[in-house]
Motif scaffolding. Structure first.
Motif, PDB file in Angstrom:
ATOM      1  N   ASP A 116       0.834  -1.193   0.000  1.00  8.21           N
ATOM      2  CA  ASP A 116       0.000   0.000   0.000  1.00  8.21           C
ATOM      3  C   ASP A 116       0.867   1.240   0.000  1.00  8.21           C
ATOM      4  OD1 ASP A 116      -2.252  -1.550   0.097  1.00  8.21           O
ATOM      5  OD2 ASP A 116      -2.457  -1.447   2.274  1.00  8.21           O
ATOM      6  N   GLY A 117       0.479   2.219  -0.804  1.00  6.40           N
ATOM      7  CA  GLY A 117       1.118   3.518  -0.746  1.00  6.40           C
ATOM      8  C   GLY A 117       2.422   3.639  -1.499  1.00  6.40           C
ATOM      9  N   VAL A 118       2.835   2.617  -2.247  1.00  5.73           N
ATOM     10  CA  VAL A 118       4.100   2.734  -2.958  1.00  5.73           C
ATOM     11  C   VAL A 118       3.908   2.815  -4.476  1.00  5.73           C
ATOM     12  CG1 VAL A 118       5.346   1.530  -1.157  1.00  5.73           C
ATOM     13  CG2 VAL A 118       4.510   0.229  -3.104  1.00  5.73           C
ATOM     14  N   GLY A 119       2.658   2.877  -4.930  1.00  4.90           N
ATOM     15  CA  GLY A 119       2.435   3.078  -6.357  1.00  4.90           C
ATOM     16  C   GLY A 119       2.291   1.775  -7.111  1.00  4.90           C
ATOM     17  N   ALA A 120       1.719   1.878  -8.277  1.00  6.51           N
ATOM     18  CA  ALA A 120       1.533   0.721  -9.134  1.00  6.51           C
ATOM     19  C   ALA A 120       2.698   0.607 -10.087  1.00  6.51           C
ATOM     20  CB  ALA A 120       0.222   0.862  -9.915  1.00  6.51           C
ATOM     21  N   VAL A 121       2.763  -0.504 -10.795  1.00  8.66           N
ATOM     22  CA  VAL A 121       3.814  -0.670 -11.794  1.00  8.66           C
ATOM     23  C   VAL A 121       3.184  -0.955 -13.143  1.00  8.66           C
ATOM     24  CG1 VAL A 121       5.491  -1.507 -10.140  1.00  8.66           C
ATOM     25  CG2 VAL A 121       4.063  -3.160 -11.304  1.00  8.66           C
ATOM     26  N   GLY A 122       3.830  -0.473 -14.185  1.00  8.48           N
ATOM     27  CA  GLY A 122       3.373  -0.733 -15.532  1.00  8.48           C
ATOM     28  C   GLY A 122       3.815  -2.106 -15.992  1.00  8.48           C
ATOM     29  N   VAL A 123       3.215  -2.572 -17.055  1.00 10.58           N
ATOM     30  CA  VAL A 123       3.569  -3.875 -17.596  1.00 10.58           C
ATOM     31  C   VAL A 123       4.694  -3.709 -18.593  1.00 10.58           C
ATOM     32  CG1 VAL A 123       2.735  -5.853 -18.898  1.00 10.58           C
ATOM     33  CG2 VAL A 123       1.233  -4.724 -17.261  1.00 10.58           C
ATOM     34  N   GLY A 124       5.756  -4.455 -18.417  1.00  5.36           N
ATOM     35  CA  GLY A 124       6.878  -4.394 -19.349  1.00  5.36           C
ATOM     36  C   GLY A 124       7.798  -5.562 -19.112  1.00  5.36           C
ATOM     37  N   THR A 125       8.636  -5.843 -20.085  1.00 14.18           N
ATOM     38  CA  THR A 125       9.574  -6.948 -19.963  1.00 14.18           C
ATOM     39  C   THR A 125      10.983  -6.434 -20.136  1.00 14.18           C
ATOM     40  OG1 THR A 125       7.955  -8.487 -20.868  1.00 14.18           O
ATOM     41  CG2 THR A 125      10.242  -9.182 -20.903  1.00 14.18           C
ATOM     42  N   GLY A 141      -1.889   6.542 -12.821  1.00 10.63           N
ATOM     43  CA  GLY A 141      -3.021   5.655 -12.997  1.00 10.63           C
ATOM     44  C   GLY A 141      -4.267   6.170 -12.305  1.00 10.63           C
ATOM     45  N   GLY A 142      -5.242   5.283 -12.145  1.00  6.82           N
ATOM     46  CA  GLY A 142      -6.486   5.649 -11.491  1.00  6.82           C
ATOM     47  C   GLY A 142      -6.264   6.125 -10.065  1.00  6.82           C
ATOM     48  N   GLN A 143      -7.104   7.084  -9.630  1.00  8.69           N
ATOM     49  CA  GLN A 143      -7.054   7.649  -8.287  1.00  8.69           C
ATOM     50  C   GLN A 143      -5.672   8.247  -7.979  1.00  8.69           C
ATOM     51  OE1 GLN A 143      -8.274   4.345  -5.814  1.00  8.69           O
ATOM     52  NE2 GLN A 143     -10.449   4.740  -6.203  1.00  8.69           N
ATOM     53  N   GLY A 144      -4.978   8.737  -9.031  1.00  7.12           N
ATOM     54  CA  GLY A 144      -3.714   9.436  -8.827  1.00  7.12           C
ATOM     55  C   GLY A 144      -2.536   8.556  -8.489  1.00  7.12           C
ATOM     56  N   ARG A 145      -2.663   7.244  -8.651  1.00  5.74           N
ATOM     57  CA  ARG A 145      -1.542   6.356  -8.338  1.00  5.74           C
ATOM     58  C   ARG A 145      -0.431   6.511  -9.369  1.00  5.74           C
ATOM     59  NH1 ARG A 145      -3.456   0.585  -8.570  1.00  5.74           N
ATOM     60  NH2 ARG A 145      -4.525   1.451 -10.371  1.00  5.74           N
ATOM     61  N   ALA A 146       0.814   6.519  -8.886  1.00  4.75           N
ATOM     62  CA  ALA A 146       1.953   6.572  -9.804  1.00  4.75           C
ATOM     63  C   ALA A 146       2.115   5.229 -10.490  1.00  4.75           C
ATOM     64  CB  ALA A 146       3.216   6.924  -9.031  1.00  4.75           C
ATOM     65  N   VAL A 147       2.357   5.258 -11.800  1.00  2.00           N
ATOM     66  CA  VAL A 147       2.536   4.043 -12.592  1.00  2.00           C
ATOM     67  C   VAL A 147       3.907   4.095 -13.253  1.00  2.00           C
ATOM     68  CG1 VAL A 147       1.672   2.631 -14.493  1.00  2.00           C
ATOM     69  CG2 VAL A 147       0.060   3.839 -13.005  1.00  2.00           C
ATOM     70  N   ALA A 148       4.751   3.128 -12.954  1.00  2.00           N
ATOM     71  CA  ALA A 148       6.096   3.072 -13.517  1.00  2.00           C
ATOM     72  C   ALA A 148       6.102   2.243 -14.787  1.00  2.00           C
ATOM     73  CB  ALA A 148       7.067   2.480 -12.499  1.00  2.00           C
ATOM     74  N   HIS A 149       7.064   2.541 -15.661  1.00  2.00           N
ATOM     75  CA  HIS A 149       7.244   1.771 -16.888  1.00  2.00           C
ATOM     76  C   HIS A 149       8.733   1.675 -17.171  1.00  2.00           C
ATOM     77  CE1 HIS A 149       7.406   5.952 -18.343  1.00  2.00           C
ATOM     78  NE2 HIS A 149       8.132   5.494 -19.359  1.00  2.00           N
ATOM     79  N   ALA A 181      18.728  -1.703 -17.171  1.00  2.00           N
ATOM     80  CA  ALA A 181      17.461  -1.113 -17.583  1.00  2.00           C
ATOM     81  C   ALA A 181      17.101   0.023 -16.636  1.00  2.00           C
ATOM     82  CB  ALA A 181      16.345  -2.156 -17.591  1.00  2.00           C
ATOM     83  N   TRP A 182      16.312   0.962 -17.150  1.00  2.00           N
ATOM     84  CA  TRP A 182      15.805   2.093 -16.358  1.00  2.00           C
ATOM     85  C   TRP A 182      14.290   2.019 -16.265  1.00  2.00           C
ATOM     86  CZ3 TRP A 182      18.615   5.593 -13.659  1.00  2.00           C
ATOM     87  CH2 TRP A 182      19.981   5.709 -13.965  1.00  2.00           C
ATOM     88  N   ALA A 183      13.770   2.283 -15.070  1.00  2.00           N
ATOM     89  CA  ALA A 183      12.333   2.450 -14.874  1.00  2.00           C
ATOM     90  C   ALA A 183      12.056   3.925 -14.618  1.00  2.00           C
ATOM     91  CB  ALA A 183      11.850   1.616 -13.691  1.00  2.00           C
ATOM     92  N   GLY A 184      10.870   4.386 -14.994  1.00  2.00           N
ATOM     93  CA  GLY A 184      10.536   5.782 -14.783  1.00  2.00           C
ATOM     94  C   GLY A 184       9.055   5.993 -14.591  1.00  2.00           C
ATOM     95  N   ARG A 221       4.727  11.988  -3.925  1.00  2.00           N
ATOM     96  CA  ARG A 221       3.577  11.473  -4.678  1.00  2.00           C
ATOM     97  C   ARG A 221       3.713   9.989  -4.999  1.00  2.00           C
ATOM     98  NH1 ARG A 221       2.457  15.055  -9.772  1.00  2.00           N
ATOM     99  NH2 ARG A 221       0.451  13.980  -9.588  1.00  2.00           N
ATOM    100  N   GLY A 222       4.727   9.339  -4.450  1.00  2.00           N
ATOM    101  CA  GLY A 222       4.915   7.906  -4.686  1.00  2.00           C
ATOM    102  C   GLY A 222       5.595   7.579  -5.996  1.00  2.00           C
ATOM    103  N   HIS A 223       6.134   8.595  -6.693  1.00  2.00           N
ATOM    104  CA  HIS A 223       6.735   8.334  -8.001  1.00  2.00           C
ATOM    105  C   HIS A 223       8.029   7.531  -7.883  1.00  2.00           C
ATOM    106  CE1 HIS A 223       4.450  11.777 -10.254  1.00  2.00           C
ATOM    107  NE2 HIS A 223       3.666  11.076  -9.461  1.00  2.00           N
ATOM    108  N   ALA A 224       8.937   7.934  -6.980  1.00  2.00           N
ATOM    109  CA  ALA A 224      10.175   7.182  -6.805  1.00  2.00           C
ATOM    110  C   ALA A 224       9.889   5.772  -6.313  1.00  2.00           C
ATOM    111  CB  ALA A 224      11.101   7.914  -5.833  1.00  2.00           C
ATOM    112  N   ALA A 225       8.921   5.633  -5.417  1.00  2.00           N
ATOM    113  CA  ALA A 225       8.575   4.310  -4.898  1.00  2.00           C
ATOM    114  C   ALA A 225       8.077   3.395  -6.008  1.00  2.00           C
ATOM    115  CB  ALA A 225       7.520   4.435  -3.800  1.00  2.00           C
ATOM    116  N   ALA A 226       7.263   3.940  -6.916  1.00  2.00           N
ATOM    117  CA  ALA A 226       6.749   3.119  -8.010  1.00  2.00           C
ATOM    118  C   ALA A 226       7.871   2.678  -8.940  1.00  2.00           C
ATOM    119  CB  ALA A 226       5.692   3.897  -8.789  1.00  2.00           C
ATOM    120  N   ALA A 227       8.805   3.590  -9.248  1.00  2.00           N
ATOM    121  CA  ALA A 227       9.947   3.219 -10.096  1.00  2.00           C
ATOM    122  C   ALA A 227      10.796   2.155  -9.420  1.00  2.00           C
ATOM    123  CB  ALA A 227      10.777   4.456 -10.419  1.00  2.00           C
TER     124      ALA A 227
END
Length: 273
Positions: A116-125, A141-149, A181-184, A221-227
């Motif tokens: 909880d509270g660390v953000g979502a992650v995007g789908v990638g390989t 993402g939805g409800q302002g969640r940070a989404v990493a890719h 690899a880099w996530a952002g 905003r949870g952006h670093a946590a999501a990455a």
């Protein structure tokens, strides 16, 4: 001293110590390991930006091993290991002094689940070559969640600019070798606001590095946590252990990494005068 030439030898000799196993880098790139009695030292060139020697074992065995090894590899190599051991080494070996303290934080794949509270992650390989990136403006993402890719090659110059502005001391950098690899994360306006790297991986230990967040548009905003979470998921999908190095003074970062499930271990580094 005698040389260890295989990862299984090293893992057995060090009780699977993640610091030394990571430093060996799977015995690629010029890394070599030696043992004397119960002491082990791993010398690895250009590891996370420096020539390093990871050490462990009783100081009475480690002192003669380190003497032989430093004479062999040269003064550019800096020993590092558990804080108590390095303090004793520096007290007993003339010409060696402490040069810095940092945290080694790690976790295994056991129990890995969304937090909880660390953000979502995007789908990638993560693979070789280009990485699938998310289009600008799709970073939240939805409800302002940070989404990493995973960043695509065309996004790396922007990542470099973010690092140069806010973390110029980072050893992990898009324009230097060592990063797999880099996530952002991008905000609603399409700005790249946080990045994290999968860097200097060893077969059994992957390293999270180069974590940077824009202090105006990304922090809090949870952006670093999501990455970070996307990088950790990638590492733990292929290796039993994920780790990182963090400055000892950086309590906010340490708190973030603890919330991501990593445990802290205090290390010191030393240098020859």
């Amino acid at each position: 001293m005698f040389e260890l030439t295989a990862e299984e030898q090293l893992r057995t000799a060090t009780d699977d110590d993640s610091v030394l196993v990571w430093a060996a880098q799977g015995f690629t790139g010029g890394a070599r390991a030696w043992a004397r009695g119960r002491a082990v030292a791993v010398a690895s060139p250009a590891l996370s930006g420096r020539d390093r020697i990871a050490v462990r074992g009783p100081v009475e065995d480690l002192l003669p091993l380190l003497d032989e090894l430093l004479a062999f590899v040269g003064p550019s190599y800096r020993p590092f290991g558990d804080a108590g051991l390095l303090a004793e080494l520096c007290a007993r070996r003339e010409g060696l002094e402490l040069s810095g303290r940092f945290g080694w934080m790690q976790r295994t794949a056991a129990g890995l689940s969304p937090l909880d509270g660390v953000g979502a992650v995007g789908v990638g390989t993560v693979g070789t070559g280009a990485f699938a990136g998310r289009a600008a403006g799709e970073g939240v993402g939805g409800q302002g969640r940070a989404v990493a890719h995973w960043l695509a090659p065309g996004e790396l110059d922007e990542a470099a600019e973010l690092i140069d502005r806010h973390f110029p001391a980072s050893h992990a950098h898009p324009h230097r070798p060592g990063v797999r690899a880099w996530a952002g994360v991008r905000d609603e306006a399409g700005r790249l606001t946080a990045v994290a790297a999968d860097a200097w991986p060893a077969p059994a230990v992957g390293l999270l590095a180069g974590v940077v967040s824009d202090p105006v548009h990304g922090r809090g905003r949870g952006h670093a946590a999501a990455a970070c979470r996307l990088v950790l998921d990638g590492i733990l999908g292929r290796s039993p252990c994920a780790a990182l190095m963090v400055d000892a003074w950086n309590e906010p970062a340490i708190g973030l990494y603890r919330r991501l499930g990593l445990e802290h271990r205090t290390l010191d580094a030393a240098a020859q005068r």
